[in-house]
Design a protein around this motif. Structure first.
Motif, mmCIF file in Angstrom:
data_model
loop_
_atom_site.group_PDB
_atom_site.id
_atom_site.type_symbol
_atom_site.label_atom_id
_atom_site.label_comp_id
_atom_site.label_asym_id
_atom_site.label_seq_id
_atom_site.Cartn_x
_atom_site.Cartn_y
_atom_site.Cartn_z
ATOM 1 N N PHE A 143 -6.753 12.556 -4.418
ATOM 2 C CA PHE A 143 -8.052 12.140 -3.888
ATOM 3 C C PHE A 143 -8.836 11.369 -4.950
ATOM 4 O O PHE A 143 -9.407 10.317 -4.676
ATOM 5 C CB PHE A 143 -8.846 13.367 -3.415
ATOM 6 N N GLU A 144 -8.825 11.891 -6.170
ATOM 7 C CA GLU A 144 -9.584 11.271 -7.246
ATOM 8 C C GLU A 144 -9.053 9.873 -7.585
ATOM 9 O O GLU A 144 -9.844 8.952 -7.821
ATOM 10 C CB GLU A 144 -9.557 12.165 -8.497
ATOM 11 N N GLN A 145 -7.752 9.715 -7.603
ATOM 12 C CA GLN A 145 -7.166 8.403 -7.878
ATOM 13 C C GLN A 145 -7.537 7.401 -6.784
ATOM 14 O O GLN A 145 -7.898 6.259 -7.079
ATOM 15 C CB GLN A 145 -5.643 8.500 -7.968
ATOM 16 N N ALA A 146 -7.445 7.838 -5.540
ATOM 17 C CA ALA A 146 -7.766 6.958 -4.417
ATOM 18 C C ALA A 146 -9.241 6.578 -4.437
ATOM 19 O O ALA A 146 -9.599 5.406 -4.218
ATOM 20 C CB ALA A 146 -7.393 7.619 -3.099
ATOM 21 N N MET A 147 -10.104 7.521 -4.712
ATOM 22 C CA MET A 147 -11.543 7.227 -4.768
ATOM 23 C C MET A 147 -11.859 6.264 -5.900
ATOM 24 O O MET A 147 -12.689 5.364 -5.745
ATOM 25 C CB MET A 147 -12.356 8.517 -4.934
ATOM 26 N N ASP A 148 -11.207 6.440 -7.036
ATOM 27 C CA ASP A 148 -11.427 5.542 -8.170
ATOM 28 C C ASP A 148 -11.062 4.112 -7.789
ATOM 29 O O ASP A 148 -11.837 3.177 -8.039
ATOM 30 C CB ASP A 148 -10.608 6.008 -9.375
ATOM 31 N N ALA A 194 -7.082 1.332 3.696
ATOM 32 C CA ALA A 194 -5.979 2.282 3.568
ATOM 33 C C ALA A 194 -6.352 3.427 2.622
ATOM 34 O O ALA A 194 -6.044 4.590 2.890
ATOM 35 C CB ALA A 194 -4.717 1.565 3.079
ATOM 36 N N LEU A 195 -7.053 3.105 1.545
ATOM 37 C CA LEU A 195 -7.510 4.141 0.609
ATOM 38 C C LEU A 195 -8.515 5.069 1.282
ATOM 39 O O LEU A 195 -8.467 6.295 1.103
ATOM 40 C CB LEU A 195 -8.127 3.500 -0.628
ATOM 41 N N LYS A 196 -9.423 4.504 2.051
ATOM 42 C CA LYS A 196 -10.432 5.303 2.771
ATOM 43 C C LYS A 196 -9.763 6.275 3.735
ATOM 44 O O LYS A 196 -10.108 7.463 3.781
ATOM 45 C CB LYS A 196 -11.394 4.380 3.506
ATOM 46 N N LEU A 197 -8.806 5.779 4.499
ATOM 47 C CA LEU A 197 -8.092 6.651 5.437
ATOM 48 C C LEU A 197 -7.342 7.759 4.711
ATOM 49 O O LEU A 197 -7.317 8.908 5.166
ATOM 50 C CB LEU A 197 -7.133 5.837 6.302
ATOM 51 N N HIS A 198 -6.740 7.419 3.580
ATOM 52 C CA HIS A 198 -6.022 8.422 2.782
ATOM 53 C C HIS A 198 -6.989 9.501 2.292
ATOM 54 O O HIS A 198 -6.703 10.696 2.392
ATOM 55 C CB HIS A 198 -5.315 7.738 1.608
ATOM 56 N N CYS A 199 -8.154 9.074 1.788
ATOM 57 C CA CYS A 199 -9.157 10.042 1.327
ATOM 58 C C CYS A 199 -9.630 10.931 2.466
ATOM 59 O O CYS A 199 -9.796 12.144 2.295
ATOM 60 C CB CYS A 199 -10.341 9.312 0.695
ATOM 61 N N GLU A 200 -9.840 10.348 3.639
ATOM 62 C CA GLU A 200 -10.263 11.137 4.795
ATOM 63 C C GLU A 200 -9.209 12.179 5.166
ATOM 64 O O GLU A 200 -9.543 13.317 5.485
ATOM 65 C CB GLU A 200 -10.556 10.226 5.986
ATOM 66 N N ASN A 236 0.813 -1.213 0.000
ATOM 67 C CA ASN A 236 0.000 0.000 0.000
ATOM 68 C C ASN A 236 0.849 1.266 0.000
ATOM 69 O O ASN A 236 0.320 2.355 0.217
ATOM 70 C CB ASN A 236 -0.941 0.012 1.209
ATOM 71 N N GLU A 237 2.142 1.135 -0.256
ATOM 72 C CA GLU A 237 3.030 2.295 -0.203
ATOM 73 C C GLU A 237 2.649 3.353 -1.234
ATOM 74 O O GLU A 237 2.891 4.536 -1.030
ATOM 75 C CB GLU A 237 4.490 1.880 -0.425
ATOM 76 N N ASP A 238 2.052 2.939 -2.346
ATOM 77 C CA ASP A 238 1.709 3.872 -3.412
ATOM 78 C C ASP A 238 0.543 4.795 -3.053
ATOM 79 O O ASP A 238 0.370 5.844 -3.662
ATOM 80 C CB ASP A 238 1.375 3.108 -4.692
#
Length: 85
Positions: free
Chosen positions: A16-21, A49-55, A8-10
């Motif tokens: 935000f848009e990339q993570a949500m996609d 991990a993506l959810k936390l990043h978006c938050e 998940n390092e990437d």
């Protein structure tokens, strides 16, 4: 590095848009039920991990917007909460 962060390092470099996609694709694949259990667990962890990043990105954006408030002349006049009425 912890096991849950492996692979998940990437995420930290994503917009935000990339993570949500990616998160939407993960949700769709989990909803179909066609993913083997082990893979489901892995992609669920990535989704978390993506959810936390978006938050975090949303919080940072809210903090920036909260700092910007313009007076009638267009000059910065101070701060107010993002959802102030």
């Amino acid at each position: 590095m912890s096991k849950e962060n492996k692979g998940n390092e990437d995420i930290a470099a994503m917009s935000f848009e990339q993570a949500m996609d990616q998160l939407e694709k993960i949700v769709a694949s989990l909803e179909t039920g066609d993913v083997p259990l082990n893979q489901s667990i892995e992609i669920y962890e990535r989704g978390e991990a993506l959810k936390l990043h978006c938050e975090r990105l949303l919080k940072a954006a809210e903090d920036r917007i909260e700092k910007i408030r313009l007076d009638r002349s267009g000059a910065a006049a101070g701060t107010e909460p993002l959802d102030a009425d």
